[in-house]
Design a protein around this motif. Structure first.
Motif, short mmCIF file in Angstrom:
data_model
loop_
_atom_site.label_atom_id
_atom_site.label_comp_id
_atom_site.label_asym_id
_atom_site.label_seq_id
_atom_site.Cartn_x
_atom_site.Cartn_y
_atom_site.Cartn_z
N PRO A 18 0.84 -1.27 0.17
CA PRO A 18 0.08 0.06 -0.03
C PRO A 18 0.99 1.36 0.03
O PRO A 18 2.09 1.33 0.32
N ALA A 19 0.37 2.20 -0.62
CA ALA A 19 0.96 3.61 -0.62
C ALA A 19 1.19 4.04 1.03
O ALA A 19 2.33 4.53 1.09
N VAL A 20 0.19 4.02 1.52
CA VAL A 20 0.29 4.16 3.07
C VAL A 20 -0.48 3.37 3.81
O VAL A 20 -1.42 2.63 3.71
N VAL A 48 -3.97 3.01 2.30
CA VAL A 48 -4.29 3.80 1.06
C VAL A 48 -3.55 3.04 0.00
O VAL A 48 -2.37 2.95 0.02
N GLY A 49 -4.33 2.52 -1.09
CA GLY A 49 -3.73 1.66 -1.85
C GLY A 49 -3.03 2.45 -2.98
O GLY A 49 -3.38 3.62 -3.02
N GLN A 50 -2.09 1.86 -3.73
CA GLN A 50 -1.51 2.50 -4.99
C GLN A 50 -2.47 3.14 -5.84
O GLN A 50 -3.30 2.24 -6.47
N GLY A 51 -2.34 4.40 -6.15
CA GLY A 51 -3.33 4.92 -7.13
C GLY A 51 -4.59 5.32 -6.58
O GLY A 51 -5.66 5.98 -7.27
N THR A 205 -0.98 8.85 -9.35
CA THR A 205 -0.51 9.05 -8.00
C THR A 205 -1.38 8.77 -6.82
O THR A 205 -2.67 8.99 -7.17
N SER A 206 -0.98 8.34 -5.92
CA SER A 206 -1.76 8.09 -4.61
C SER A 206 -1.81 9.31 -3.93
O SER A 206 -0.99 10.09 -3.87
N VAL A 207 -3.08 9.50 -3.42
CA VAL A 207 -3.26 10.92 -2.64
C VAL A 207 -4.06 10.60 -1.48
O VAL A 207 -4.81 9.84 -1.31
N ILE A 208 -3.74 11.33 -0.38
CA ILE A 208 -4.28 11.21 1.08
C ILE A 208 -4.50 12.70 1.16
O ILE A 208 -3.48 13.50 1.27
N ASP A 222 -11.88 8.35 -3.78
CA ASP A 222 -12.43 6.92 -3.90
C ASP A 222 -12.84 6.25 -2.66
O ASP A 222 -13.79 5.79 -2.59
N ARG A 223 -11.94 6.47 -1.66
CA ARG A 223 -12.51 6.15 -0.04
C ARG A 223 -11.89 7.04 0.73
O ARG A 223 -11.54 8.06 0.45
N ALA A 224 -13.00 7.12 1.85
CA ALA A 224 -12.69 8.19 2.89
C ALA A 224 -12.86 7.50 4.25
O ALA A 224 -13.81 6.65 4.42
#
Ligand SMILES: Nc1ncnc2c1ncn2[C@@H]1O[C@H](COP(=O)(O)OP(=O)(O)O)[C@@H](O)[C@H]1O
Ligand SMILES: [Mg+2]
Lengths: 305, 312
Positions: A18-20, A48-51, A205-208, A222-224
């Motif tokens: 996972p990205a995070v 947080v998954g990649q992308g 890009t993965s974003v949080i 995508d998710r929250a």
């Protein structure tokens, strides 16, 4: 091809990493002047998954910024762990592929916007021709070309936010962490920022990102996860979170007045209940955007501010 | 549930091996610091130095050339000392607390920048500023000294002739007088003196950097650093006091602590001897350099120990 590399080094992430990763994160602050402990984050877990674009939603003081700071290694966890692309947040190496936009960002006011991007670019190891190419590209991306030569001291809130976004992605990181990216920015500016986030998402890009307003993350995430007093109270895909499974909504245009009565009887005959009917309202935001659309002067990128 | 992961946060993860420190990033940080300080208009203070030099130069009308030359050097070095101390303390004290307050530290440290690199980069920026300012002031002083030298030589030769009262003076004696004059002039000892000053300023900068990692306000840092500088100049006094007076274990302890905790800045005070023409040996200069580097390294290390786990 990448396979061999990852078997050689544990730190090279594969697609499944996972990205995070946040696992049972607890952070208790102990302000130096008081004996009282402040639990900012309590047993928080998410990944947080990649992308993926992940939103952290919660009222002020619920621990969003603290969580992000732990992820970036700026603050140490009291217990639990956080990883970025499989590398512990405490390690400098975990920051190689991350861009961060802090809450209410501020930069060296003696530097111009361009110098600021060059400075952060160099810190990320970008130099020479590569940097000379990247900086104008970023300035164009965030619409600050015309203000690039001015000192940061004269930048408005929205401009600071955008230069902050630009410095966060100067090295094309695979993860971008945005703390309240649209706070204090007018609707036009915040739509611009939302578009930039969508663009990053399109590039994989993965974003949080965090926000205290659900509406602001609705369009991009995508998710929250909704956190309150440091705890995760609700988490899921955006559609699932916002959908009212039991209800349906129809918007009709140009129907005769009798249609309403007919629909009413149809609904009642089916044993259902009409919850609301009437003229739909536009949002204030839409109204603002529509009414300022034409009056906007055609001067460079600083016009929103 | 949380207990199983409880140790993860306490791992010494921030500790960075030396080879991960990148000279390029250090230079980027040092340069940015230097530019930041220059844009804060610190060099305007040098105008005061120029004014002072002009006043001292003009005062030559009332002095014998030899006296004047010593005055020029004494005042110039005095001014250099004052400026470097003020620069070292105030510039360094402004950097870290301001970065914390403005949260610029977040954006810098969220890049792949080890904290030790940030500290050293900042320090190098201040050292660069000191180097430039000292070099400029030293150059101005050298010009003034060079300008004064013929008059000094003439004075000494004249004194020789005067002393001879009409008798013949050998060429050898004249040359001796000239050599005597040269002792007052430009020499490598002057260079050592300014280098010693630079070392002292560097130590003070490192001390200030360390204090600023503990304190989060600039004012506190400035006041504490000034105190360290003050105490650092009176090492000998403290030692003497401690030895001569039988102060008992308490006084003795305090004296010992003071001497250990505060760097001995009087080590670097070679200016007085050099001004009056005493030369400084290469070995002594080297020893000073060693002491300076030791103190700087020591305080950077302690600063890093405090800073590495600091909550931002
Ligand atoms: N450095 C700190 N020292 C003490 N308490 C802090 C510190 N940082 C944050 N807090 C506290 O932790 C809680 C969470 O803060 P924060 O993460 O900033 O919330 P959010 O970003 O969701 O608004 C708040 O109660 C805040 O007062
Ligand atoms: Mg916050």
């Amino acid at each position: 091809m990448e396979r061999r590399k990852s078997s050689e080094s544990l730190q090279v992430p594969n697609e499944a990493t996972p990205a995070v990763l946040v696992e049972h994160l607890t952070k208790v602050f102990q302000p130096s002047l008081s004996r009282q402990k402040v639990p900012a984050v309590v047993d928080l877990s998410f990944r947080v998954g990649q992308g993926e674009v992940y939103g952290l939603i919660g009222p002020n003081g619920s621990g969003k910024s603290t969580t992000m700071k732990v992820i970036l290694g700026l603050v140490q966890a009291t217990s639990g762990r956080t990883e970025v692309f499989g590398i512990d947040s405490g390690k400098v190496g975990s920051r190689r592929d991350v861009g961060f936009l802090p809450e209410n960002p501020y930069f060296y006011k003696h530097m111009t916007g361009r110098e600021t991007l060059e400075f952060y670019g160099k810190l990320c190891g970008i130099h020479g021709a590569q940097l000379r190419e990247r900086v104008p590209e970023l300035l164009a991306l965030v619409g600050l070309e015309s203000a690039a030569g001015r000192p940061i001291a004269g930048y408005s809130k929205g401009m600071l936010q955008r230069i902050g976004l630009a410095q966060a992605i100067v090295h094309r990181p695979r993860l971008v962490v945005l703390d309240e990216p649209t706070a204090g920015v007018d609707p036009r500016g915040s739509r611009h920022i939302r578009d930039l986030i969508l663009q990053m998402k399109a590039e994989g890009t993965s974003v949080i990102l965090s926000s205290h307003l659900l509406e602001q993350v609705q369009e991009v995430c995508d998710r929250a996860g909704i956190i309150y007093k440091g705890r995760m109270v609700l988490e899921g895909r955006l559609e699932d979170l916002t959908q009212l499974q039991q209800q349906m909504e129809y918007v009709v245009e140009g129907g005769p007045p009798e249609l309403a009565a007919e629909i009413q009887t149809l609904v009642e005959r089916a044993g259902a209940k009409l919850v609301s009917a009437g003229h739909p309202r536009t949002t204030l935001e839409k109204l603002f955007l529509e009414s300022t659309e034409d009056k906007e002067p055609a001067t460079g990128g600083t016009r929103h501010d | 549930m949380t207990e199983t992961h409880a140790n993860a946060g306490t791992a010494p993860a921030h500790v960075v091996p030396v080879w991960e420190v990148s000279p390029i990033r250090l230079w980027v940080l040092a340069r940015a610091t230097f530019v930041q300080l220059v844009r804060m208009k610190v060099f305007y203070f040098l105008l005061i130095f120029v004014a002072l030099v002009l006043v001292v130069a003009a005062a030559g009308l009332f002095w014998l050339p030899t006296e004047h030359l010593i005055a020029i050097k004494r005042w110039s070095f005095g001014a250099m000392y004052l400026f470097t101390m003020v620069y070292s303390i105030s510039a360094t004290a402004l950097l870290l607390p301001r970065d914390l307050e403005d949260r610029t530290l977040y954006t810098i440290l969220s890049k792949p920048v080890p904290r030790i690199e940030y500290l050293i980069g900042r320090l190098c920026g201040v050292l660069l500023l000191n180097a430039v300012a000292l070099a400029a002031m030293f150059l101005a002083m050298c010009l003034l000294v060079a300008w004064k030298m013929p008059a000094v030589e003439q004075q000494l030769v004249q004194q020789l002739l005067h002393g001879a009262a009409g008798e013949a003076v050998s060429l050898n004696e004249v040359n001796q007088a000239k050599a005597e004059a040269a002792r007052y002039g430009l020499s490598t000892s002057l260079l050592w003196a300014v280098w010693a000053l630079y070392l002292k300023a560097s130590v003070v900068s490192a001390v200030t950097l360390f204090i600023s990692t503990i304190a989060s306000s600039s004012l506190f840092t400035i006041v504490s650093s000034a105190m360290v500088v003050f105490i650092g100049h009176f090492h000998q006094l403290i030692l003497d006091f401690w030895k001569v007076n039988e102060t008992g274990w308490f006084g003795g302890l305090i004296g010992r602590l003071l001497v250990i905790v505060f760097p001995n800045l009087s080590l670097f005070d070679v200016v007085d001897e050099v001004i009056t023409g005493t030369s400084l040996s290469f070995g002594a200069g080297l020893q000073l350099t060693g002491m300076g580097l030791f103190y700087v390294a020591l305080f950077v290390l302690v600063a890093q120990l405090v800073f590495v786990d600091k909550e931002l």
